[in-house]
Design a protein around this motif. Structure first.
Motif, short mmCIF file in Angstrom:
data_model
loop_
_atom_site.label_atom_id
_atom_site.label_comp_id
_atom_site.label_asym_id
_atom_site.label_seq_id
_atom_site.Cartn_x
_atom_site.Cartn_y
_atom_site.Cartn_z
N GLU A 66 14.03 0.82 3.55
CA GLU A 66 13.33 -0.01 2.58
C GLU A 66 11.90 0.47 2.41
OE1 GLU A 66 14.64 -2.33 0.74
OE2 GLU A 66 16.59 -2.46 1.75
N VAL A 67 11.41 0.36 1.17
CA VAL A 67 10.01 0.64 0.88
C VAL A 67 9.19 -0.59 1.23
CG1 VAL A 67 8.32 1.21 -0.91
CG2 VAL A 67 10.63 2.20 -1.01
N CYS A 68 8.17 -0.41 2.04
CA CYS A 68 7.30 -1.52 2.37
C CYS A 68 6.01 -1.01 2.98
CB CYS A 68 7.97 -2.51 3.32
SG CYS A 68 8.20 -1.89 4.99
N PHE A 69 5.03 -1.88 3.07
CA PHE A 69 3.80 -1.60 3.78
C PHE A 69 3.80 -2.42 5.07
CE2 PHE A 69 2.88 -0.35 -0.51
CZ PHE A 69 2.07 0.77 -0.37
N GLY A 70 2.91 -2.05 5.99
CA GLY A 70 2.83 -2.77 7.25
C GLY A 70 2.34 -4.20 7.06
N GLY A 71 2.64 -5.06 8.03
CA GLY A 71 2.24 -6.45 7.95
C GLY A 71 3.39 -7.33 7.54
N ASP A 72 3.14 -8.27 6.64
CA ASP A 72 4.16 -9.25 6.24
C ASP A 72 5.36 -8.58 5.57
OD1 ASP A 72 2.65 -11.31 7.24
OD2 ASP A 72 1.78 -11.88 5.30
N GLU A 73 5.12 -7.52 4.79
CA GLU A 73 6.24 -6.85 4.12
C GLU A 73 7.19 -6.25 5.15
OE1 GLU A 73 5.39 -4.05 1.05
OE2 GLU A 73 3.81 -5.29 0.16
#
Length: 239
Positions: free
Chosen positions: A204-211
């Protein structure tokens, strides 16, 4: 919601565990040579010199020498050539590396994944200079333990090339008997995620933290408290 039982989780480094600012690196290199940051960006990123370093095609000293020569070639004739010769390899490598900031919230996310017993690793396009500098900063998010770190400059292959994914899959199988469909990969770039999916991985494409935390909950790696709360409400006796 994905029903596949995940046996291994890989995290990208940049923008998942640490954020970075390439412009800052370009400005720092430019400052060493009294040069222009836009010119540095062309050398490092547009012309692909940074990628050569991150795939291990050139060494740290070779990289630094090329940067010095290209900055000298572009300099005004009035600039003393000794200015370029005086800049050390270490200064160049620090300048390209001093652009990272830890994503502190990922420390708790990684801790929670470790508590589940699912092994975790880092799968990153990076160079020795960046990797060494980041670890010299004692970022708590990288305290580990990580079961394996698969790094492009060591594998001589960068995402989205298949070679680095095959190496990562081999480690996951050795450590956790993970097959491709039981590997989960979190990365900030669509092309890297697409390449992983083409090999049968969950990605999955995401950034660190809540995503990142939400992806881990969606794949059942971490408990989805909202779902748990809803289930509890539905199961509660009605008056």
């Amino acid at each position: 919601m994905n029903d596949t039982k995940i046996r291994f989780v890989y995290f990208d480094l940049g923008n998942v565990l640490v954020s970075f600012n390439r412009q800052r690196a370009c400005e720092k290199v430019a400052a060493l040579f009294a040069g222009d940051a836009a010119h540095v960006d062309r050398i490092l990123n547009v012309d692909g010199l940074q990628n050569q370093l991150e795939t291990g095609l050139i060494s740290d000293p070779e990289f630094s020498a090329i940067v010095r020569e290209k900055m000298r070639a572009a300099a005004d004739s009035s600039v003393d050539t000794e200015t370029f010769a005086a800049v050390t390899d270490e200064e160049v490598l620090i300048a390209i590396s001093d652009m990272f900031t830890p994503i502190e919230s990922m420390r708790d996310v990684l801790r929670d994944v470790r508590k589940t017993g699912i092994p975790i690793g880092i799968l990153s396009n990076t160079c020795n200079a960046h990797w060494s500098w980041i670890h010299s900063q004692s970022y708590r998010v990288l305290e580990g333990p990580f079961d394996v770190c698969v790094l492009s400059y060591e594998e001589r292959s960068m995402k989205p090339d298949r070679v680095i994914y095959d190496a990562a899959a081999g480690h996951a199988h050795r450590i956790a008997n993970a097959t491709p469909e039981t590997i989960l990969f979190l990365d900030d770039k669509e092309e890297n995620v697409h390449a992983a999916r083409q090999l049968g991985w969950q990605a999955e494409v995401c950034f660190g933290g809540d995503e990142a935390k939400q992806v881990l909950m969606d794949y059942g790696v971490l408990p989805n408290h909202a779902t748990q709360n809803q289930t509890s409400l539905e199961a509660a006796p009605r008056s």
